[in-house]
Design an enzyme around this catalytic site. Sequence first.
Site, PDB file in Angstrom:
ATOM      1  N   GLU A 191      16.345 -34.038  28.665  1.00 34.27           N
ATOM      2  CA  GLU A 191      15.204 -33.425  29.381  1.00 34.27           C
ATOM      3  C   GLU A 191      14.493 -34.457  30.253  1.00 34.27           C
ATOM      4  O   GLU A 191      13.307 -34.766  30.060  1.00 34.27           O
ATOM      5  CB  GLU A 191      14.232 -32.791  28.377  1.00 34.27           C
ATOM      6  CG  GLU A 191      14.867 -31.653  27.600  1.00 34.27           C
ATOM      7  CD  GLU A 191      13.904 -30.895  26.694  1.00 34.27           C
ATOM      8  OE1 GLU A 191      12.893 -31.476  26.290  1.00 34.27           O
ATOM      9  OE2 GLU A 191      14.176 -29.725  26.399  1.00 34.27           O
ATOM     10  N   GLU A 385      20.580 -26.824  24.137  1.00 30.02           N
ATOM     11  CA  GLU A 385      19.471 -26.536  23.229  1.00 30.02           C
ATOM     12  C   GLU A 385      19.007 -25.117  23.478  1.00 30.02           C
ATOM     13  O   GLU A 385      18.744 -24.744  24.628  1.00 30.02           O
ATOM     14  CB  GLU A 385      18.272 -27.471  23.463  1.00 30.02           C
ATOM     15  CG  GLU A 385      18.438 -28.854  22.905  1.00 30.02           C
ATOM     16  CD  GLU A 385      17.161 -29.673  22.991  1.00 30.02           C
ATOM     17  OE1 GLU A 385      16.065 -29.106  22.822  1.00 30.02           O
ATOM     18  OE2 GLU A 385      17.278 -30.886  23.235  1.00 30.02           O
TER      19      GLU A 385
END
Length: 487
Positions: A191, A385
């Site tokens: 991320e 995810e």
Amino acid sequence: MTKKGFPKHFLWGGAMAANQVEGAWNIDGKGLSVADMATYKSNLSLDDYEGHVAISSEFIEKARKDKDDKVYPKRRGIDFYHRYKEDLALFAEMGFKVLRVSIAWSRIFPTGEEEKPNEKGLQFYENVFSEMRKLGIEPIVTLSHYEMPLTLSIKYNGWVERKVIDHFVRFCHVCLHRYKDLVKYWLTFNEIDSIHRHPFTTAGIIPDLCPEGKEEELVYQALHHQFVASALVTADCHRIIEGSQVGCMLTKLTTYPHTCDPKDVEVTLKKNLHNYFFADVQVFGEYPVMIERMLERKNIHVKMAPNDREILREHTVDFVSFSYYMSLTESAQEGLEKAAGNTIMGVKNPYLPATDWGWQIDPVGLKISLIELYDRYKKPLIIVENGMGAFDKVESDGAIHDEYRIKYFKEHFKQMKEAVEEGVDLFGYTSWAPIDLISAGTSQMSKRYGFIHVDQDDEGNGTLERRKKDSFYWYKKVIESNGEYLD
Ligand code: BG6
């Protein structure tokens, strides 16, 4: 003929991060990392991702001397460090084809600056990857998942100083060499966009080390260093491991206009473009012009070395990975009710239900995200995810009936399947997380994500025994049927 269902060799599995599962924070030579500074936070809503206490040099100084692992739950994790064989066997029993894990940088280079890596740390991951291979599980390895050595954070204000690029590239070089026969899929930064939301967790930036009014500029500077490091590591990986694949990793924050008022549409467009920017640099090899203009307007100067642009251009990623937990809505109007989310809040969407933590559940948004990402990048995609944090109840007979989790996944898988049938090149899916772990945002244990329950409460009490939830048996069937068993 229309293609039906998921591709034949679709990679089903799960994802986790070293700092949320391993524990063993101060043994076998591991150094302190930024994750070891994260404190338990009992609030359900996540309005301050950096944790209970605001990050400051003073706080860090105190925390690094403290040996406690109750206040700092990531230090104890779920003891994956000692129980990895048991956990991997359970994943194999579910039929996992893939498992995403990360390497804790400070286990290999305790301060980030040693001449030689820590052999015990290297050996641990070799054991884990070898065991995975034995069980037929393909590793996907994240090289940076919120676990920078604390010493680098303090000494260089994290990624703000360019020197950190060299340290990271060296750490990665050691890992790529050591695991070249065991790992084919690599992700550089988890991320990478999260640097804006939690600069300390993501990039070791300590607010009081930033000159007044300069924090935003330094965040972009640190980000630039991460982009360059990512490109250099991508090149190194391709050199060292034949046939290796390197991906970028984006928090996909798909945002809808709150209304069809063109003003709402415009702010939403800008928000989505800003979210794409992080992957754009890694996929297209250059900064989007509109981002450059925005930086100019804000008087933000990112220092670049003469050949940085060339490095970015030459070493782009092979695939795009992303996390998806929810969609957001945006409005030009101020004062509207907000919804919680992973480290970011959007305006509340009245059409969507939410998890126990207020994250709005939007399976269709996953399909939209897949279509948008594939249409934009035309690169293979993998969801690394996706999942829901929930309170689970252990019945008197030990069973855990988590039908809400099954429903969540089922609805998301249906949308994934439709996206694939519409032509999106999706080659895998790793749920967050296959086993209960310490939450990244709140360091809670009670925010449970797994198909496997871990007997540990928020204070660290419990036997750490692993128990299969109903979702364990359900996911096993999904994998066995390659995504056909959904009802
Ligand atoms: C992602 C992170 O943002 O969200 C994970 O990459 C994290 O590390 C996940 O665990 C879920 O967030 P949380 O705060 O519920 O653990």
